[in-house]
Design a protein around this motif. Structure first.
Motif, PDB file in Angstrom:
ATOM      1  N   ALA A  89       6.003 -17.950 -13.278  1.00  0.00           N
ATOM      2  CA  ALA A  89       6.784 -16.912 -12.611  1.00  0.00           C
ATOM      3  C   ALA A  89       6.402 -15.524 -13.112  1.00  0.00           C
ATOM      4  O   ALA A  89       6.271 -14.575 -12.342  1.00  0.00           O
ATOM      5  CB  ALA A  89       8.277 -17.170 -12.836  1.00  0.00           C
ATOM      6  N   VAL A  90       6.194 -15.390 -14.437  1.00  0.00           N
ATOM      7  CA  VAL A  90       5.818 -14.090 -15.002  1.00  0.00           C
ATOM      8  C   VAL A  90       4.439 -13.662 -14.516  1.00  0.00           C
ATOM      9  O   VAL A  90       4.200 -12.508 -14.166  1.00  0.00           O
ATOM     10  CB  VAL A  90       5.850 -14.160 -16.544  1.00  0.00           C
ATOM     11  N   ALA A  91       3.479 -14.616 -14.470  1.00  0.00           N
ATOM     12  CA  ALA A  91       2.127 -14.283 -14.004  1.00  0.00           C
ATOM     13  C   ALA A  91       2.147 -13.824 -12.559  1.00  0.00           C
ATOM     14  O   ALA A  91       1.437 -12.896 -12.172  1.00  0.00           O
ATOM     15  CB  ALA A  91       1.214 -15.498 -14.176  1.00  0.00           C
ATOM     16  N   LYS A  92       2.947 -14.479 -11.740  1.00  0.00           N
ATOM     17  CA  LYS A  92       3.038 -14.080 -10.333  1.00  0.00           C
ATOM     18  C   LYS A  92       3.657 -12.700 -10.192  1.00  0.00           C
ATOM     19  O   LYS A  92       3.241 -11.904  -9.349  1.00  0.00           O
ATOM     20  CB  LYS A  92       3.845 -15.117  -9.556  1.00  0.00           C
ATOM     21  N   ALA A  93       4.664 -12.423 -11.030  1.00  0.00           N
ATOM     22  CA  ALA A  93       5.326 -11.121 -10.945  1.00  0.00           C
ATOM     23  C   ALA A  93       4.428 -10.001 -11.444  1.00  0.00           C
ATOM     24  O   ALA A  93       4.481  -8.878 -10.939  1.00  0.00           O
ATOM     25  CB  ALA A  93       6.624 -11.153 -11.748  1.00  0.00           C
ATOM     26  N   GLU A  94       3.565 -10.306 -12.451  1.00  0.00           N
ATOM     27  CA  GLU A  94       2.707  -9.268 -13.034  1.00  0.00           C
ATOM     28  C   GLU A  94       1.377  -9.121 -12.315  1.00  0.00           C
ATOM     29  O   GLU A  94       0.555  -8.310 -12.714  1.00  0.00           O
ATOM     30  CB  GLU A  94       2.447  -9.597 -14.507  1.00  0.00           C
ATOM     31  N   ARG A  95       1.102  -9.937 -11.280  1.00  0.00           N
ATOM     32  CA  ARG A  95      -0.163  -9.848 -10.551  1.00  0.00           C
ATOM     33  C   ARG A  95      -0.278  -8.476  -9.888  1.00  0.00           C
ATOM     34  O   ARG A  95       0.613  -8.061  -9.147  1.00  0.00           O
ATOM     35  CB  ARG A  95      -0.226 -10.939  -9.498  1.00  0.00           C
ATOM     36  N   PRO A  96      -1.379  -7.762 -10.156  1.00  0.00           N
ATOM     37  CA  PRO A  96      -1.494  -6.417  -9.587  1.00  0.00           C
ATOM     38  C   PRO A  96      -1.658  -6.458  -8.064  1.00  0.00           C
ATOM     39  O   PRO A  96      -2.365  -7.303  -7.521  1.00  0.00           O
ATOM     40  CB  PRO A  96      -2.756  -5.863 -10.260  1.00  0.00           C
ATOM     41  N   LYS A  97      -0.994  -5.565  -7.409  1.00  0.00           N
ATOM     42  CA  LYS A  97      -1.087  -5.444  -5.957  1.00  0.00           C
ATOM     43  C   LYS A  97      -1.857  -4.179  -5.601  1.00  0.00           C
ATOM     44  O   LYS A  97      -1.615  -3.123  -6.170  1.00  0.00           O
ATOM     45  CB  LYS A  97       0.320  -5.396  -5.350  1.00  0.00           C
ATOM     46  N   LEU A  98      -2.814  -4.331  -4.684  1.00  0.00           N
ATOM     47  CA  LEU A  98      -3.622  -3.194  -4.277  1.00  0.00           C
ATOM     48  C   LEU A  98      -2.800  -2.259  -3.402  1.00  0.00           C
ATOM     49  O   LEU A  98      -2.061  -2.695  -2.517  1.00  0.00           O
ATOM     50  CB  LEU A  98      -4.864  -3.671  -3.523  1.00  0.00           C
ATOM     51  N   SER A  99      -2.957  -0.999  -3.665  1.00  0.00           N
ATOM     52  CA  SER A  99      -2.285  -0.008  -2.846  1.00  0.00           C
ATOM     53  C   SER A  99      -3.039   0.186  -1.534  1.00  0.00           C
ATOM     54  O   SER A  99      -4.136  -0.341  -1.337  1.00  0.00           O
ATOM     55  CB  SER A  99      -2.204   1.323  -3.604  1.00  0.00           C
ATOM     56  N   ALA A 105     -10.309   1.891   0.463  1.00  0.00           N
ATOM     57  CA  ALA A 105     -11.583   2.099  -0.222  1.00  0.00           C
ATOM     58  C   ALA A 105     -12.448   0.843  -0.182  1.00  0.00           C
ATOM     59  O   ALA A 105     -13.672   0.918  -0.004  1.00  0.00           O
ATOM     60  CB  ALA A 105     -11.329   2.517  -1.676  1.00  0.00           C
ATOM     61  N   ALA A 106     -11.824  -0.328  -0.336  1.00  0.00           N
ATOM     62  CA  ALA A 106     -12.576  -1.579  -0.272  1.00  0.00           C
ATOM     63  C   ALA A 106     -13.166  -1.792   1.119  1.00  0.00           C
ATOM     64  O   ALA A 106     -14.314  -2.218   1.276  1.00  0.00           O
ATOM     65  CB  ALA A 106     -11.667  -2.747  -0.655  1.00  0.00           C
ATOM     66  N   GLU A 108     -13.958   0.540   3.184  1.00  0.00           N
ATOM     67  CA  GLU A 108     -15.018   1.531   3.374  1.00  0.00           C
ATOM     68  C   GLU A 108     -16.308   1.070   2.692  1.00  0.00           C
ATOM     69  O   GLU A 108     -17.406   1.239   3.243  1.00  0.00           O
ATOM     70  CB  GLU A 108     -14.565   2.873   2.807  1.00  0.00           C
ATOM     71  N   ARG A 109     -16.177   0.491   1.484  1.00  0.00           N
ATOM     72  CA  ARG A 109     -17.373  -0.032   0.810  1.00  0.00           C
ATOM     73  C   ARG A 109     -18.013  -1.166   1.607  1.00  0.00           C
ATOM     74  O   ARG A 109     -19.242  -1.255   1.698  1.00  0.00           O
ATOM     75  CB  ARG A 109     -17.000  -0.520  -0.598  1.00  0.00           C
ATOM     76  N   LYS A 110     -17.192  -2.002   2.164  1.00  0.00           N
ATOM     77  CA  LYS A 110     -17.714  -3.098   2.978  1.00  0.00           C
ATOM     78  C   LYS A 110     -18.424  -2.569   4.212  1.00  0.00           C
ATOM     79  O   LYS A 110     -19.513  -3.037   4.584  1.00  0.00           O
ATOM     80  CB  LYS A 110     -16.552  -4.013   3.386  1.00  0.00           C
ATOM     81  N   ALA A 111     -17.838  -1.575   4.857  1.00  0.00           N
ATOM     82  CA  ALA A 111     -18.461  -0.986   6.040  1.00  0.00           C
ATOM     83  C   ALA A 111     -19.760  -0.270   5.677  1.00  0.00           C
ATOM     84  O   ALA A 111     -20.742  -0.324   6.433  1.00  0.00           O
ATOM     85  CB  ALA A 111     -17.482  -0.011   6.711  1.00  0.00           C
ATOM     86  N   ALA A 112     -19.786   0.397   4.509  1.00  0.00           N
ATOM     87  CA  ALA A 112     -20.999   1.095   4.085  1.00  0.00           C
ATOM     88  C   ALA A 112     -22.131   0.107   3.814  1.00  0.00           C
ATOM     89  O   ALA A 112     -23.293   0.364   4.174  1.00  0.00           O
ATOM     90  CB  ALA A 112     -20.706   1.926   2.833  1.00  0.00           C
ATOM     91  N   ALA A 113     -21.811  -1.018   3.179  1.00  0.00           N
ATOM     92  CA  ALA A 113     -22.834  -2.042   2.930  1.00  0.00           C
ATOM     93  C   ALA A 113     -23.376  -2.607   4.247  1.00  0.00           C
ATOM     94  O   ALA A 113     -24.582  -2.853   4.390  1.00  0.00           O
ATOM     95  CB  ALA A 113     -22.255  -3.156   2.072  1.00  0.00           C
TER      96      ALA A 113
END
Length: 216
Positions: A89-99, A105-106, A108-113
């Motif tokens: 439960a703690v690991a799931k709660a502390e998992r970082p979420k992308l803004s 940005a991700a 855009e990098r994919k489109a640039a590649a």
């Protein structure tokens, strides 16, 4: 007088009942034991019916607590299960979420590649079209026996080799074979160089040294 006493005794309440300590005491105890067995049997039957009814099993926490009992190995198992549940439960709660900015940005990098790959493919296609035109002109020029290309990388040389092979021409890369960028020459079949000439083309330093040694 005796008859009067007997009649009075018969009129007293409970006169006809036997006391537990007398002969009737064993019958009363046996009846009580039978009643207890009946009640126990009824309880067992009720438990069996409840099990057959498919009632929802108790939760894992209750099972762990029941297994744990008063301590020992069972309680250790219960503690481990509880710790694992809390850690997950703690690991799931502390998992970082992308803004939203990070996700953008991700993308855009994919489109640039993707754009870079498409640009490289278009560049190779244009180069192949140019090589096709150069070799067509080379085949029409009867006085020409070879067509030289400037030093090129492996990918571009591979295209020239492929186009030359489709026209039944001989193509050879010059210079050191370990080099990434090397010159390339396309020959008509009847004007292809010999093995000695190919060796001199690919190993100019050694070929020159051999010529000097042979001239002595």
């Amino acid at each position: 007088m005796d008859e009067e006493k007997a009649a009075a005794a018969r009129k007293r309440p409970g006169a006809g009942l036997r006391r537990p300590g007398g002969r009737g005491g064993g019958s009363l105890a046996a009846g009580s034991a039978a009643a207890v067995r009946t009640v126990a049997s009824s309880s067992s039957a009720a438990a069996a019916l409840a099990s057959r009814a498919g009632k929802k099993p108790p939760p894992a926490a209750a099972v762990a607590k029941r297994v744990g009992g008063g301590g020992g190995r069972g309680s250790l198992l219960g503690n481990i299960l509880g710790s694992m549940s809390k850690s997950a439960a703690v690991a799931k709660a502390e998992r970082p979420k992308l803004s939203e900015a990070q996700l953008a940005a991700a993308e855009e990098r994919k489109a640039a590649a993707k754009r870079l790959l498409e640009a490289e493919q278009a560049k190779l296609a244009r180069f192949r079209a140019k090589v096709d035109g150069d070799i067509d002109e080379f085949l029409q020029a009867t006085e020409e026996s070879e067509l030289r290309f400037p030093p090129l990388d492996r990918a571009l040389r591979a295209i020239i080799h492929e186009v030359a092979d489709t026209h039944d021409l001989v193509s050879l890369s010059g210079g050191d074979e370990e080099l990434e960028v090397r010159p390339l020459t396309v020959y008509k079949r009847d004007a292809a160089p010999t093995q000695e000439e190919i060796f001199a083309m690919r190993n100019p330093v050694q070929a020159a040294a051999m010529e000097v040694e042979a001239a002595k």
